[in-house]
Scaffold this active site. Structure first.
Site, PDB file in Angstrom:
ATOM      1  N   GLU A  38       0.788  -1.211   0.037  1.00 20.41           N
ATOM      2  CA  GLU A  38      -0.002   0.105  -0.166  1.00 20.41           C
ATOM      3  C   GLU A  38       0.866   1.326   0.074  1.00 20.41           C
ATOM      4  O   GLU A  38       1.600   1.426   0.853  1.00 20.41           O
ATOM      5  CB  GLU A  38      -0.851   0.141   1.072  1.00 20.41           C
ATOM      6  CG  GLU A  38      -1.581   1.153   1.360  1.00 20.41           C
ATOM      7  CD  GLU A  38      -2.357   1.892   0.379  1.00 20.41           C
ATOM      8  OE1 GLU A  38      -3.307   0.906  -0.287  1.00 20.41           O
ATOM      9  OE2 GLU A  38      -2.547   2.705  -0.056  1.00 20.41           O
ATOM     10  N   LYS A  55     -20.200   9.628   5.482  1.00 18.33           N
ATOM     11  CA  LYS A  55     -21.314   9.184   6.261  1.00 18.33           C
ATOM     12  C   LYS A  55     -21.203  10.048   7.739  1.00 18.33           C
ATOM     13  O   LYS A  55     -22.249  10.213   8.380  1.00 18.33           O
ATOM     14  CB  LYS A  55     -21.188   7.764   6.242  1.00 18.33           C
ATOM     15  CG  LYS A  55     -22.060   6.884   5.275  1.00 18.33           C
ATOM     16  CD  LYS A  55     -22.195   7.836   4.112  1.00 18.33           C
ATOM     17  CE  LYS A  55     -21.732   6.892   3.108  1.00 18.33           C
ATOM     18  NZ  LYS A  55     -21.455   7.707   1.708  1.00 18.33           N
ATOM     19  N   GLY A 118       3.890   0.180  -5.377  1.00 17.40           N
ATOM     20  CA  GLY A 118       4.321  -1.089  -5.969  1.00 17.40           C
ATOM     21  C   GLY A 118       4.090  -0.992  -7.360  1.00 17.40           C
ATOM     22  O   GLY A 118       3.387  -0.552  -7.935  1.00 17.40           O
ATOM     23  N   GLY A 180     -25.751  11.513  -9.482  1.00 17.28           N
ATOM     24  CA  GLY A 180     -25.609  10.157  -8.974  1.00 17.28           C
ATOM     25  C   GLY A 180     -25.394  10.053  -7.604  1.00 17.28           C
ATOM     26  O   GLY A 180     -25.909  11.015  -6.726  1.00 17.28           O
ATOM     27  N   VAL A 181     -24.731   9.072  -6.972  1.00 16.40           N
ATOM     28  CA  VAL A 181     -24.712   8.643  -5.554  1.00 16.40           C
ATOM     29  C   VAL A 181     -23.790  10.045  -4.673  1.00 16.40           C
ATOM     30  O   VAL A 181     -24.599  10.316  -3.872  1.00 16.40           O
ATOM     31  CB  VAL A 181     -24.139   7.442  -5.293  1.00 16.40           C
ATOM     32  CG1 VAL A 181     -24.277   7.321  -3.790  1.00 16.40           C
ATOM     33  CG2 VAL A 181     -24.858   6.285  -6.186  1.00 16.40           C
ATOM     34  N   HIS A 436     -43.101  -4.616  16.410  1.00 18.95           N
ATOM     35  CA  HIS A 436     -43.706  -3.245  16.004  1.00 18.95           C
ATOM     36  C   HIS A 436     -43.520  -2.260  17.281  1.00 18.95           C
ATOM     37  O   HIS A 436     -43.308  -2.881  18.307  1.00 18.95           O
ATOM     38  CB  HIS A 436     -45.234  -3.600  15.997  1.00 18.95           C
ATOM     39  CG  HIS A 436     -46.360  -2.384  16.300  1.00 18.95           C
ATOM     40  ND1 HIS A 436     -46.363  -1.577  15.004  1.00 18.95           N
ATOM     41  CD2 HIS A 436     -46.925  -1.729  17.242  1.00 18.95           C
ATOM     42  CE1 HIS A 436     -47.291  -0.479  15.337  1.00 18.95           C
ATOM     43  NE2 HIS A 436     -47.476  -0.780  16.745  1.00 18.95           N
TER      44      HIS A 436
HETATM   45  P1  NAI Z   1     -22.498   7.945 -10.585  1.00 17.09           P
HETATM   46  O1  NAI Z   1     -21.934   7.434 -11.900  1.00 17.09           O
HETATM   47  O2  NAI Z   1     -23.149   7.325  -9.448  1.00 17.09           O
HETATM   48  O3  NAI Z   1     -22.929   9.328 -10.939  1.00 17.09           O
HETATM   49  C1  NAI Z   1     -22.462  10.278 -11.887  1.00 17.09           C
HETATM   50  C2  NAI Z   1     -23.479  11.110 -12.338  1.00 17.09           C
HETATM   51  O4  NAI Z   1     -22.983  12.353 -13.225  1.00 17.09           O
HETATM   52  C3  NAI Z   1     -24.398  10.157 -13.404  1.00 17.09           C
HETATM   53  O5  NAI Z   1     -25.960  10.234 -12.936  1.00 17.09           O
HETATM   54  C4  NAI Z   1     -24.332  10.984 -14.850  1.00 17.09           C
HETATM   55  O6  NAI Z   1     -25.258  10.760 -15.700  1.00 17.09           O
HETATM   56  C5  NAI Z   1     -23.836  12.396 -14.411  1.00 17.09           C
HETATM   57  N1  NAI Z   1     -23.014  13.076 -15.379  1.00 17.09           N
HETATM   58  C6  NAI Z   1     -22.112  12.613 -16.059  1.00 17.09           C
HETATM   59  N2  NAI Z   1     -21.548  13.516 -17.033  1.00 17.09           N
HETATM   60  C7  NAI Z   1     -22.316  14.595 -16.902  1.00 17.09           C
HETATM   61  C8  NAI Z   1     -22.380  15.783 -17.260  1.00 17.09           C
HETATM   62  N3  NAI Z   1     -21.471  16.310 -18.415  1.00 17.09           N
HETATM   63  N4  NAI Z   1     -22.924  16.818 -17.105  1.00 17.09           N
HETATM   64  C9  NAI Z   1     -23.947  16.287 -16.137  1.00 17.09           C
HETATM   65  N5  NAI Z   1     -24.370  15.210 -15.490  1.00 17.09           N
HETATM   66  C10 NAI Z   1     -23.332  14.344 -15.940  1.00 17.09           C
HETATM   67  O7  NAI Z   1     -21.026   8.524 -10.046  1.00 17.09           O
HETATM   68  P2  NAI Z   1     -20.502   9.200  -8.518  1.00 17.09           P
HETATM   69  O8  NAI Z   1     -21.824   9.726  -8.126  1.00 17.09           O
HETATM   70  O9  NAI Z   1     -19.318   9.904  -9.056  1.00 17.09           O
HETATM   71  O10 NAI Z   1     -20.123   8.121  -7.672  1.00 17.09           O
HETATM   72  C11 NAI Z   1     -19.007   7.297  -7.924  1.00 17.09           C
HETATM   73  C12 NAI Z   1     -19.064   5.856  -7.679  1.00 17.09           C
HETATM   74  O11 NAI Z   1     -18.970   5.848  -6.349  1.00 17.09           O
HETATM   75  C13 NAI Z   1     -20.385   5.209  -7.998  1.00 17.09           C
HETATM   76  O12 NAI Z   1     -20.239   3.972  -8.405  1.00 17.09           O
HETATM   77  C14 NAI Z   1     -20.975   5.241  -6.609  1.00 17.09           C
HETATM   78  O13 NAI Z   1     -21.965   3.898  -6.309  1.00 17.09           O
HETATM   79  C15 NAI Z   1     -20.129   5.041  -5.525  1.00 17.09           C
HETATM   80  N6  NAI Z   1     -20.324   5.635  -4.430  1.00 17.09           N
HETATM   81  C16 NAI Z   1     -21.181   4.917  -3.593  1.00 17.09           C
HETATM   82  C17 NAI Z   1     -21.883   5.643  -2.330  1.00 17.09           C
HETATM   83  C18 NAI Z   1     -22.813   4.483  -1.355  1.00 17.09           C
HETATM   84  O14 NAI Z   1     -22.623   3.450  -1.762  1.00 17.09           O
HETATM   85  N7  NAI Z   1     -23.493   5.154  -0.646  1.00 17.09           N
HETATM   86  C19 NAI Z   1     -21.402   6.855  -1.873  1.00 17.09           C
HETATM   87  C20 NAI Z   1     -20.486   7.402  -2.974  1.00 17.09           C
HETATM   88  C21 NAI Z   1     -19.918   6.935  -4.215  1.00 17.09           C
END
Ligand code: NAI
Length: 459
Positions: A38, A55, A118, A180-181, A436
């Site tokens: 790492e 979180k 690495g 997204g997320v 409940h």
């Molecule tokens: P994501 O892929 O979930 O969302 C990115 C969003 O950006 C998409 O909805 C896309 O349509 C939009 N986008 C892309 N290009 C764009 C543009 N030019 N203009 C406007 N919108 C655009 O990726 P995100 O949110 O960055 O997360 C990355 C990864 O990390 C994901 O796989 C996610 O599941 C993971 N993650 C999971 C969490 C959890 O489990 N709670 C928390 C944070 C991240």
């Protein structure tokens, strides 16, 4: 399988994040001689820049909301200010306790932890400084990092989640690029801390990977919270100066704010580490594998975010454990993305597992979805949250998808994933008694309804 020669291992694991350290721990448990390499901090993105610190921010955000809305429950309270330095101290306290615990676990397991960068020099060797480690098996677990868009430089007022986690002041206004997320989680935090927030999403809805009804419910809840969502909106360009950042969209409109958070996905970390030179095929930086996480090179595996598919810490854990057991010839069952649970920790929370209704119909033909509204759930009413649980079953067959939204609904994912993961019929779940008053009852009620015997609901 143990070899006494120094620096010769059964397993070399490159990368100490969720996938890599899980693989090292399980390998050691199985009596394999393992080195874990790492370059930064044990625990990787999840512990230091992802799941855990975000979180913690979201929890602080919930505390702020509770204080702000206290009067609703007869407790007169308000938010005087958000002390970001104190929030960061709390966040860092959580991270460092977990980091220490993890370091303890790794040193108690007989794992050689190798601190350094690495570089893969062949399918069986990794160079770290002036040392060459040799392994019978090599596991690539180098993870992912925030990506940006062409012409969108990170710096100044333009941040990714990495910088957003360390903000020492609450911005007055934020534009979040990507719904997204990561986008919706940070939008939720910033709003709870008092910023005005606008989300720009290229696709027609927020959280486009979720069931459509979930996106609609989130957009409604965010609107009520004062978060502006601009869907079908594509980024064109950005400019910043001392006072603000201005984003131009492809439709010609512009928006300005204090900060721009770029959350348009994460890209694999695989460049400059010798993968291609060792013959490992990559695809836009990802390392494709078969179902057993084997790359194209015999003896070389890949796990976690590096492997195309869901980018989730718990997928990484499961991959790591799988590969260790596969190396130890235990013939484990492959880890498939389709039943991996997903939780998005914005307010309201989203939790889902399995197929959406449309995907279930495409795959299974006749399906039935039942949506139980949290309006009928006592605990949800006590908390003052709205939302629903939607359960999708194959007609006369098992439950293949569960989708939930509402405050704290992330905690309900456990039962949901058991039901979907065990191919349970609603008729199997219906006789199981749900306590409940809990939010968990909403899951019980949905299964009762699908089994033809609704209690606090219509069929
Ligand atoms: P994501 O892929 O979930 O969302 C990115 C969003 O950006 C998409 O909805 C896309 O349509 C939009 N986008 C892309 N290009 C764009 C543009 N030019 N203009 C406007 N919108 C655009 O990726 P995100 O949110 O960055 O997360 C990355 C990864 O990390 C994901 O796989 C996610 O599941 C993971 N993650 C999971 C969490 C959890 O489990 N709670 C928390 C944070 C991240």
């Amino acid at each position: 399988m143990t070899d006494e020669a120094p620096d010769i291992y059964d397993v070399l694991v490159l990368g100490g994040g969720s996938g890599g350290y899980a693989c090292a721990l399980r390998s050691a448990q199985l009596g394999l001689r393992v080195a874990l390499i790492e370059r930064d901090k044990l625990g990787g993105t999840c512990l230091h820049r992802g799941c855990i610190p975000t979180k913690a921010l979201l929890h602080a955000a919930e505390v702020a909301d509770t204080a702000r809305e206290g009067a609703r429950f007869g407790v007169n309270s308000s938010v005087e200010s958000i002390d970001m330095s104190a929030v960061l101290r709390y966040q860092q306290g959580v991270v460092s306790r977990l980091h220490k615990g993890l370091q303890g676990l790794i040193s108690a397991a007989t794992i050689d932890y190798v601190d350094g960068f690495g570089e893969v020099t062949s399918p069986t060797t990794v160079r770290v400084g002036d040392r060459t480690l040799t392994g019978r098996r090599l596991v690539l677990a180098t993870g992912s990092r925030a990506r940006s868009l062409p012409g969108l430089e990170i710096g100044g007022r333009v941040l990714t989640s990495d910088q957003a986690l360390g903000l020492t002041q609450v911005p007055t206004s934020v534009i979040v690029l990507g719904g997204g997320v990561i986008g919706v989680e940070f939008a939720s935090v910033f709003r709870s801390f008092g910023a005005s927030v606008t989300i720009i999403e290229a696709l027609p809805r927020l959280v486009p990977a979720e069931e459509e009804s979930i996106s609609k419910a989130l957009e409604r809840a965010f609107r009520k919270r004062g978060i502006v969502s601009r869907t079908n909106a594509r980024f064109a360009s950005v400019a910043q100066d001392d006072a603000s950042v201005t984003v131009s969209l492809e439709d010609g409109s512009t928006l300005s704010a204090d900060l721009l958070l770029v959350a348009v996905g994460r890209e694999p970390v695989s460049d400059g580490m010798g993968f291609q030179e060792a013959g490992v095929l990559t695809d836009r930086g990802f390392v494709p594998t078969d179902e057993r996480l084997r790359t194209n090179v015999p003896g070389v595996y890949a796990v976690g975010d590096l492997v195309p598919g869901l980018q989730l810490a718990h997928r990484g854990f499961a991959h790591g454990v799988f590969v260790a057991e596969d190396i130890a010839s235990l013939n484990p069952a492959p880890v498939l993305d389709r039943n991996i649970p997903k939780v998005t920790y914005c307010d309201p929370e989203i939790a889902s597992v399995g197929l959406t209704e449309a995907a279930a119909r495409a795959e299974h033909g006749e399906v039935r979805a039942y949506e139980y509204n949290l309006g009928g759930n006592g605990k949800s009413q006590i908390l003052g949250t709205s939302g629903f649980v939607s359960v999708v079953r194959v007609v006369d067959g098992p439950v293949v998808g569960i989708h939930m939204i509402g405050a704290r609904m992330g905690e309900q994912i456990g039962e949901a994933q058991l039901v979907v993961g065990w191919d349970a019929m609603p008729e199997d779940v219906a006789p199981l008694v749900h306590a409940h008053p809990t939010q968990n009852e909403a899951l019980g009620e949905a299964h009762l309804a699908l089994a033809g015997k609704p209690l606090h609901a219509h069929a």
